[in-house]
Write a protein that holds these residues in place. Structure first.
Motif, PDB file in Angstrom:
ATOM      1  N   MET A  76       9.749 -26.726  77.136  1.00 21.10           N
ATOM      2  CA  MET A  76       9.349 -27.487  78.364  1.00 21.10           C
ATOM      3  C   MET A  76       7.783 -27.457  78.456  1.00 21.10           C
ATOM      4  N   PRO A 127       7.133 -35.339  79.470  1.00 15.42           N
ATOM      5  CA  PRO A 127       8.382 -35.568  78.642  1.00 15.42           C
ATOM      6  C   PRO A 127       8.136 -35.988  77.250  1.00 15.42           C
ATOM      7  N   ASP A 128       9.123 -35.834  76.453  1.00  9.93           N
ATOM      8  CA  ASP A 128       8.865 -36.712  75.054  1.00  9.93           C
ATOM      9  C   ASP A 128       9.877 -37.886  74.950  1.00  9.93           C
ATOM     10  N   ALA A 130      13.259 -39.794  76.402  1.00 13.40           N
ATOM     11  CA  ALA A 130      14.181 -39.956  77.675  1.00 13.40           C
ATOM     12  C   ALA A 130      15.751 -39.492  77.407  1.00 13.40           C
ATOM     13  N   CYS A 134      15.580 -33.929  79.041  1.00 11.93           N
ATOM     14  CA  CYS A 134      14.634 -34.628  79.949  1.00 11.93           C
ATOM     15  C   CYS A 134      15.248 -34.614  81.192  1.00 11.93           C
ATOM     16  N   ARG A 137      15.856 -31.305  82.721  1.00 13.81           N
ATOM     17  CA  ARG A 137      14.455 -30.752  83.128  1.00 13.81           C
ATOM     18  C   ARG A 137      14.011 -31.230  84.469  1.00 13.81           C
ATOM     19  N   MET A 151       6.651 -36.415  87.085  1.00 14.81           N
ATOM     20  CA  MET A 151       6.691 -36.735  85.494  1.00 14.81           C
ATOM     21  C   MET A 151       5.736 -37.645  85.223  1.00 14.81           C
ATOM     22  N   LEU A 168      12.271 -43.489  80.811  1.00 14.03           N
ATOM     23  CA  LEU A 168      11.798 -42.405  81.537  1.00 14.03           C
ATOM     24  C   LEU A 168      11.665 -42.656  82.836  1.00 14.03           C
TER      25      LEU A 168
END
Length: 295
Positions: A76, A127-128, A130, A134, A137, A151, A168
């Motif tokens: 993370m 984030p990377d 969705a 994620c 987190r 975010m 996202l």
């Protein structure tokens, strides 16, 4: 119609060794040229460049937002910004803890460490995809940081990028986490991209012809004017405006720090000078048990 306003909250300087390709001076001069009112320097697991950034910000008349990027042991990544001096002190202690564990050039922190030292910090999840990781987190970020949880929405210039941002954003809303725009800046102008490729190759110990996808996958991770960011994120005006919200909440400045002389160790009934003499002679007697040398 008033001109759009935007604060870049994710700038990596060359103090992120072999990642950033621009100095703090270059970043702040360029930000001032573009009409960006403030800039956040968020080097990886480090505040090493903050003093240089503070000086560069003053010279360019562009406000510095103090922060850093924490890459936790579970994968993370979180951008953190102290809102006041006590929060800055806690962030420094957190980094000292991680570096003490990790050893040279390493920093080992987990989620529980961030929560333990998180009072007064604004936390922005990087984030990377969705996915379920994620979502998990986001939930724990909201639980730990409340209205200080955000975010980042950042373009990756990959297939289905617009759909990724939509997913996202949709995922953040039910978790109670606000979204905020970031450009994840690695260099100040487009021409610096080639140097960024070079430092990436050094980091991976490979030739530039063999770097492949180890190079950054999009070439526009440079500072952009507020008008350009407003165009790129026209579907997310609220997330764009939150860059100003976070900047307004993060009012801590290194100008608040002053030299603090440590308290001298005192022996009850003795002055500091008398205590020093007593400990000196006791130490000398231990060092020279037979007699003090005359020379």
């Amino acid at each position: 119609m008033s001109a759009p306003r935007y604060i870049e909250l994710q700038c990596t300087s060359h103090f992120s060794f072999l990642r950033g390709a621009s100095s703090c001076d270059e970043l702040f001069v360029q930000a001032a040229k573009l009409g960006i009112e403030a800039l956040a320097i968020v080097d990886r697991n480090s505040l090493a460049g903050i003093v240089r950034a503070h000086e560069a910000a003053k010279a360019a008349r562009c406000r510095l937002i103090v922060g850093c990027r924490l890459d936790l042991t579970d994968g993370m990544s979180v951008l953190v910004y102290p809102t006041d001096r006590p929060a800055y002190a806690r962030l420094c202690r957190l980094l000292s803890l991680g570096k003490g564990r990790g050893g040279k050039a390493q920093c080992r922190l987990d989620w529980s460490d961030l929560v333990a030292y998180g009072e007064g910090l604004i936390a922005v999840l990087v984030p990377d995809e969705a996915n379920e990781a994620c979502a998990r987190r986001l939930r724990r970020l909201a639980q730990a940081f409340g209205d200080r949880a955000y975010m980042a929405l950042t373009l990756r210039r990959r297939p289905n990028d617009a759909l990724r941002l939509h997913h996202l954003s949709t995922m953040a809303a039910p978790a109670g986490v606000a979204t905020v725009v970031s450009n994840d800046v690695l260099f100040h102008v487009p021409a610096r991209r080639i140097l960024q490729d070079v430092v990436t190759c050094i980091r991976h110990n490979c030739a530039i012809d063999d770097a492949g996808f180890r190079r950054e996958r999009h070439a526009d991770r440079y500072l952009k004017a507020p008008e350009e960011m407003a165009r790129l994120f026209s579907r997310y005006p609220e997330a764009l405006a939150r860059t100003l919200e976070i900047a307004d909440r993060c009012r801590f400045s290194l100008d608040e720090l002053t030299y603090q002389y440590p308290e001298e160790a005192l022996i009850p009934g003795l002055t500091p000078q008398q205590a020093l003499e007593k400990m000196t002679f006791e130490g000398a007697a231990d060092r020279y048990p037979e007699a003090f040398p005359t020379r």
